[in-house]
Motif scaffolding. Structure first.
Motif, PDB file in Angstrom:
ATOM      1  N   ARG A   6      39.219 -33.932  23.769  1.00 40.72           N
ATOM      2  CA  ARG A   6      39.432 -34.343  22.387  1.00 40.72           C
ATOM      3  C   ARG A   6      40.872 -34.778  22.152  1.00 40.72           C
ATOM      4  NH1 ARG A   6      35.393 -33.163  18.744  1.00 40.72           N
ATOM      5  NH2 ARG A   6      36.654 -34.512  17.422  1.00 40.72           N
ATOM      6  N   SER A   7      41.822 -34.099  22.793  1.00 44.97           N
ATOM      7  CA  SER A   7      43.225 -34.496  22.672  1.00 44.97           C
ATOM      8  C   SER A   7      43.445 -35.891  23.243  1.00 44.97           C
ATOM      9  CB  SER A   7      44.121 -33.487  23.395  1.00 44.97           C
ATOM     10  OG  SER A   7      44.012 -32.211  22.804  1.00 44.97           O
ATOM     11  N   GLU A   8      42.832 -36.157  24.380  1.00 43.19           N
ATOM     12  CA  GLU A   8      42.970 -37.473  25.014  1.00 43.19           C
ATOM     13  C   GLU A   8      42.356 -38.562  24.142  1.00 43.19           C
ATOM     14  OE1 GLU A   8      41.964 -39.707  29.271  1.00 43.19           O
ATOM     15  OE2 GLU A   8      41.278 -37.664  28.888  1.00 43.19           O
ATOM     16  N   ALA A   9      41.187 -38.280  23.542  1.00 44.04           N
ATOM     17  CA  ALA A   9      40.524 -39.267  22.685  1.00 44.04           C
ATOM     18  C   ALA A   9      41.356 -39.560  21.440  1.00 44.04           C
ATOM     19  CB  ALA A   9      39.140 -38.760  22.284  1.00 44.04           C
ATOM     20  N   THR A  10      41.932 -38.514  20.831  1.00 41.45           N
ATOM     21  CA  THR A  10      42.769 -38.712  19.645  1.00 41.45           C
ATOM     22  C   THR A  10      44.006 -39.519  19.983  1.00 41.45           C
ATOM     23  OG1 THR A  10      42.006 -36.624  18.673  1.00 41.45           O
ATOM     24  CG2 THR A  10      44.072 -37.528  17.844  1.00 41.45           C
ATOM     25  N   THR A  11      44.639 -39.190  21.104  1.00 41.04           N
ATOM     26  CA  THR A  11      45.841 -39.910  21.520  1.00 41.04           C
ATOM     27  C   THR A  11      45.539 -41.369  21.800  1.00 41.04           C
ATOM     28  OG1 THR A  11      46.714 -37.870  22.488  1.00 41.04           O
ATOM     29  CG2 THR A  11      47.732 -39.936  23.169  1.00 41.04           C
ATOM     30  N   ALA A  12      44.414 -41.637  22.470  1.00 44.19           N
ATOM     31  CA  ALA A  12      44.034 -43.020  22.772  1.00 44.19           C
ATOM     32  C   ALA A  12      43.791 -43.815  21.489  1.00 44.19           C
ATOM     33  CB  ALA A  12      42.787 -43.035  23.650  1.00 44.19           C
ATOM     34  N   GLU A  13      43.162 -43.191  20.510  1.00 43.85           N
ATOM     35  CA  GLU A  13      42.914 -43.853  19.228  1.00 43.85           C
ATOM     36  C   GLU A  13      44.225 -44.214  18.533  1.00 43.85           C
ATOM     37  OE1 GLU A  13      40.868 -45.004  15.559  1.00 43.85           O
ATOM     38  OE2 GLU A  13      40.329 -44.903  17.676  1.00 43.85           O
ATOM     39  N   LEU A  14      45.174 -43.292  18.570  1.00 43.30           N
ATOM     40  CA  LEU A  14      46.471 -43.546  17.945  1.00 43.30           C
ATOM     41  C   LEU A  14      47.242 -44.628  18.692  1.00 43.30           C
ATOM     42  CD1 LEU A  14      47.530 -39.859  17.195  1.00 43.30           C
ATOM     43  CD2 LEU A  14      47.124 -41.631  15.482  1.00 43.30           C
ATOM     44  N   ARG A  15      47.262 -44.541  20.000  1.00 45.84           N
ATOM     45  CA  ARG A  15      48.087 -45.447  20.801  1.00 45.84           C
ATOM     46  C   ARG A  15      47.517 -46.855  20.850  1.00 45.84           C
ATOM     47  NH1 ARG A  15      49.556 -43.525  26.726  1.00 45.84           N
ATOM     48  NH2 ARG A  15      47.277 -43.452  26.849  1.00 45.84           N
ATOM     49  N   GLU A  16      46.205 -46.985  20.878  1.00 48.70           N
ATOM     50  CA  GLU A  16      45.588 -48.294  21.091  1.00 48.70           C
ATOM     51  C   GLU A  16      45.206 -49.012  19.798  1.00 48.70           C
ATOM     52  OE1 GLU A  16      42.289 -47.615  23.673  1.00 48.70           O
ATOM     53  OE2 GLU A  16      43.539 -46.676  25.243  1.00 48.70           O
ATOM     54  N   ARG A  17      45.031 -48.259  18.696  1.00 50.01           N
ATOM     55  CA  ARG A  17      44.573 -48.937  17.479  1.00 50.01           C
ATOM     56  C   ARG A  17      45.427 -48.632  16.253  1.00 50.01           C
ATOM     57  NH1 ARG A  17      41.081 -48.617  13.133  1.00 50.01           N
ATOM     58  NH2 ARG A  17      40.611 -46.416  13.464  1.00 50.01           N
ATOM     59  N   ARG A  18      45.610 -47.364  15.942  1.00 46.78           N
ATOM     60  CA  ARG A  18      46.245 -47.034  14.663  1.00 46.78           C
ATOM     61  C   ARG A  18      47.735 -47.394  14.636  1.00 46.78           C
ATOM     62  NH1 ARG A  18      43.226 -43.894  11.214  1.00 46.78           N
ATOM     63  NH2 ARG A  18      41.321 -42.976  12.076  1.00 46.78           N
ATOM     64  N   ILE A  19      48.482 -46.991  15.642  1.00 49.83           N
ATOM     65  CA  ILE A  19      49.919 -47.276  15.649  1.00 49.83           C
ATOM     66  C   ILE A  19      50.197 -48.770  15.791  1.00 49.83           C
ATOM     67  CG2 ILE A  19      52.076 -46.903  16.918  1.00 49.83           C
ATOM     68  CD1 ILE A  19      51.126 -44.060  17.485  1.00 49.83           C
ATOM     69  N   PRO A  20      49.564 -49.478  16.748  1.00 54.20           N
ATOM     70  CA  PRO A  20      49.798 -50.934  16.810  1.00 54.20           C
ATOM     71  C   PRO A  20      49.386 -51.650  15.532  1.00 54.20           C
ATOM     72  CG  PRO A  20      48.768 -50.160  18.838  1.00 54.20           C
ATOM     73  CD  PRO A  20      48.711 -49.025  17.867  1.00 54.20           C
ATOM     74  N   GLY A  21      48.323 -51.172  14.863  1.00 55.63           N
ATOM     75  CA  GLY A  21      47.885 -51.801  13.624  1.00 55.63           C
ATOM     76  C   GLY A  21      48.912 -51.670  12.523  1.00 55.63           C
ATOM     77  N   ALA A  22      49.539 -50.490  12.410  1.00 53.11           N
ATOM     78  CA  ALA A  22      50.563 -50.291  11.380  1.00 53.11           C
ATOM     79  C   ALA A  22      51.815 -51.110  11.680  1.00 53.11           C
ATOM     80  CB  ALA A  22      50.910 -48.805  11.284  1.00 53.11           C
ATOM     81  N   LEU A  23      52.240 -51.107  12.943  1.00 53.92           N
ATOM     82  CA  LEU A  23      53.461 -51.835  13.299  1.00 53.92           C
ATOM     83  C   LEU A  23      53.255 -53.342  13.254  1.00 53.92           C
ATOM     84  CD1 LEU A  23      54.855 -49.648  16.214  1.00 53.92           C
ATOM     85  CD2 LEU A  23      55.561 -49.688  13.815  1.00 53.92           C
ATOM     86  N   ALA A  24      52.026 -53.814  13.472  1.00 56.26           N
ATOM     87  CA  ALA A  24      51.763 -55.253  13.372  1.00 56.26           C
ATOM     88  C   ALA A  24      52.050 -55.763  11.963  1.00 56.26           C
ATOM     89  CB  ALA A  24      50.309 -55.551  13.755  1.00 56.26           C
ATOM     90  N   LEU A  25      51.841 -54.917  10.967  1.00 60.33           N
ATOM     91  CA  LEU A  25      52.142 -55.303   9.584  1.00 60.33           C
ATOM     92  C   LEU A  25      53.645 -55.469   9.383  1.00 60.33           C
ATOM     93  CD1 LEU A  25      49.698 -52.783   7.877  1.00 60.33           C
ATOM     94  CD2 LEU A  25      49.294 -55.219   8.267  1.00 60.33           C
ATOM     95  N   ASP A  26      54.430 -54.542   9.948  1.00 62.05           N
ATOM     96  CA  ASP A  26      55.890 -54.676   9.883  1.00 62.05           C
ATOM     97  C   ASP A  26      56.361 -55.909  10.636  1.00 62.05           C
ATOM     98  OD1 ASP A  26      56.988 -52.536   8.328  1.00 62.05           O
ATOM     99  OD2 ASP A  26      56.386 -51.138   9.882  1.00 62.05           O
ATOM    100  N   GLN A  27      55.749 -56.180  11.777  1.00 56.55           N
ATOM    101  CA  GLN A  27      56.139 -57.338  12.579  1.00 56.55           C
ATOM    102  C   GLN A  27      55.811 -58.640  11.854  1.00 56.55           C
ATOM    103  OE1 GLN A  27      53.829 -55.685  15.873  1.00 56.55           O
ATOM    104  NE2 GLN A  27      55.606 -55.968  17.200  1.00 56.55           N
ATOM    105  N   ALA A  28      54.670 -58.685  11.182  1.00 54.15           N
ATOM    106  CA  ALA A  28      54.301 -59.878  10.420  1.00 54.15           C
ATOM    107  C   ALA A  28      55.277 -60.096   9.268  1.00 54.15           C
ATOM    108  CB  ALA A  28      52.872 -59.742   9.886  1.00 54.15           C
ATOM    109  N   ALA A  29      55.664 -59.006   8.586  1.00 58.36           N
ATOM    110  CA  ALA A  29      56.616 -59.122   7.480  1.00 58.36           C
ATOM    111  C   ALA A  29      57.960 -59.643   7.981  1.00 58.36           C
ATOM    112  CB  ALA A  29      56.788 -57.766   6.800  1.00 58.36           C
ATOM    113  N   ALA A  30      58.422 -59.145   9.122  1.00 59.41           N
ATOM    114  CA  ALA A  30      59.705 -59.588   9.668  1.00 59.41           C
ATOM    115  C   ALA A  30      59.651 -61.059  10.071  1.00 59.41           C
ATOM    116  CB  ALA A  30      60.088 -58.720  10.868  1.00 59.41           C
ATOM    117  N   ALA A  31      58.559 -61.466  10.715  1.00 63.19           N
ATOM    118  CA  ALA A  31      58.434 -62.860  11.160  1.00 63.19           C
ATOM    119  C   ALA A  31      58.362 -63.809   9.966  1.00 63.19           C
ATOM    120  CB  ALA A  31      57.196 -63.018  12.041  1.00 63.19           C
TER     121      ALA A  31
END
Length: 414
Positions: A6-31
């Motif tokens: 369960r720890s591995e599944a939660t970490t994978a969800e954060l690393r592969e989808r949730r965190i990149p999704g949030a930072l993509a918004l910041d990156q779009a705003a900067a660009a």
């Protein structure tokens, strides 16, 4: 094994989808803000009516669209986020249309009006992106605080193992009284194995919690602050350019004002304070740069932060000189004050902004590496997936063998 999975599944969800999704918004705003800066500086230099906003604008808009596409893909399971990003995409189309219309306006007042309108649209887009980003960060906090990755997840598993340990010790005490033998080595080895398994499970749960708190908590906030700082750098230059073009006439739009130098750092530290930051001192100022470096002791990020602060000092000085030299009536033909704005030297606004952006980029690379390392450690099962079941089997075998040996010995004595 269940905890590790369960720890591995939660970490994978954060690393592969949730965190990149949030930072993509910041990156779009900067660009997008970088594109707005390119449009404004091109306008005030007099090149806009001839060549348009230029290649820098084209490249920045392309990156903004790429990040928006990535964000939409990573938010595909969130209907509210999809609706908001659909509206952002519509505003992006309108933004590029208004910039195009501004170019067709030549040197007339309509050109300036359309650029101002496009800039206000850009601010509306950034506001929407930041609103979604705040929701995403709240989701990330919730995901990394679930029961399965908390320090207390080991309690029921540890309690079960502790009960088993008590049973083994009780069995050992029974054999000692019944057969008058001081120790039963196999049972004691089984008890030691159970104690080790308890400590192993608790340590893994604590490590996972700590690494997630770092990689999906502090490090995400740090990267988001750095991206916002990049956005603010472009905002400062773009706003100064539009102020020169309009002669300082305030906007009539009710769109919320963008980021300023005070958002980056306030108050601006002295050279001595910047050097203290470089060598690991705590920031004695507020703003996005201080937020990014808070509690961070990594030398590369501190070095990049100090470089950014030095560039921001030059940016603020150049901004004051540019404002002082700007003509009251405004200019769109390379008049007074324009060279201080568009020059790429370190003491000019665009040059200082480029230096700050380069330093912030280095800091982002350092922060991203540290975040990935923390998340990789959080996803590691710590050997529990294989070691846990093996330990349980060994303890069971040792316990049964210890009891059987005494039983056989007792039968022979009779």
């Amino acid at each position: 094994m269940l905890i590790a999975d369960r720890s591995e599944a939660t970490t994978a969800e954060l690393r592969e989808r949730r965190i990149p999704g949030a930072l993509a918004l910041d990156q779009a705003a900067a660009a997008l803000t970088e594109a707005d800066r390119a449009t404004a500086t091109s306008l005030v230099s007099g090149a806009f009516s001839l060549t348009g906003p230029g290649q820098d604008y084209q490249d920045a808009v392309k990156r903004a669209n790429q990040f928006l596409t990535l964000a939409a893909d990573l938010h595909r399971d969130d209907s509210g986020a999809r609706a908001r990003l659909t509206g952002v995409n519509a505003l992006m189309v309108e933004y590029t249309i208004m910039v195009g219309l501004a170019q067709t306006g030549g040197d007339g007042p309509l050109s300036l009006a359309n650029v101002f309108y496009a800039s206000d649209l850009r601010r509306s887009i950034v506001t929407s992106l930041y609103e979604q980003r705040r929701a995403d960060l709240a989701d990330i906090r919730e995901a990394r605080s679930t029961w399965w990755v908390g320090t207390y997840v080991a309690v029921p598993f540890g309690a079960t193992a502790f009960v088993a340990l008590l049973l083994v010790l009780i069995a050992h005490g029974y054999l000692r009284r019944r057969f008058r033998r001081r120790i039963s080595p196999l049972l004691l080895l089984g008890a030691a194995g159970l104690a080790g398994l308890i400590a192993w499970t608790v340590l893994h749960a604590q490590t996972t919690h700590d690494r997630l708190a770092e990689g999906a908590g502090r490090r995400v906030a740090e990267q988001s602050a750095l991206w916002q700082a990049r956005t603010a750098v472009h905002e400062v230059v773009g706003t100064a350019a539009l102020d020169i073009a309009s002669g300082g006439i305030p906007r009539s739009s009710d769109v919320k004002a963008g980021l300023t130098l005070r958002d980056l750092v306030d108050p601006l530290p002295s050279a001595v304070e910047i050097e203290a930051v470089r060598t690991g001192g705590d920031p004695r100022f507020g703003g996005l740069i201080a937020t990014a470096m808070a509690e961070d002791r990594s030398r590369p990020l501190r070095e990049a932060g100090a470089r950014a602060l030095t560039a921001l000092t030059a940016l603020r000085a150049a901004a004051e000189r540019t404002k002082a030299q700007a003509p009251p009536g405004g200019t769109r033909d390379g008049g007074p004050g324009t060279a201080l704005l568009t020059g790429r030297a370190a003491d000019r606004m665009s040059g200082a902004a480029d230096d700050a952006q380069a330093a912030l980029t280095d800091a982002l690379i350092e922060g991203r590496g540290a975040a990935d390392a923390a998340l990789t450690e959080a996803a590691d099962d710590g050997g529990l997936t294989l070691g846990g079941p093996v330990t349980c089997v060994v303890v069971l075998v040792l316990s049964v063998a210890g009891l059987l040996i005494r039983r056989v010995e007792y039968g022979r004595l009779r």
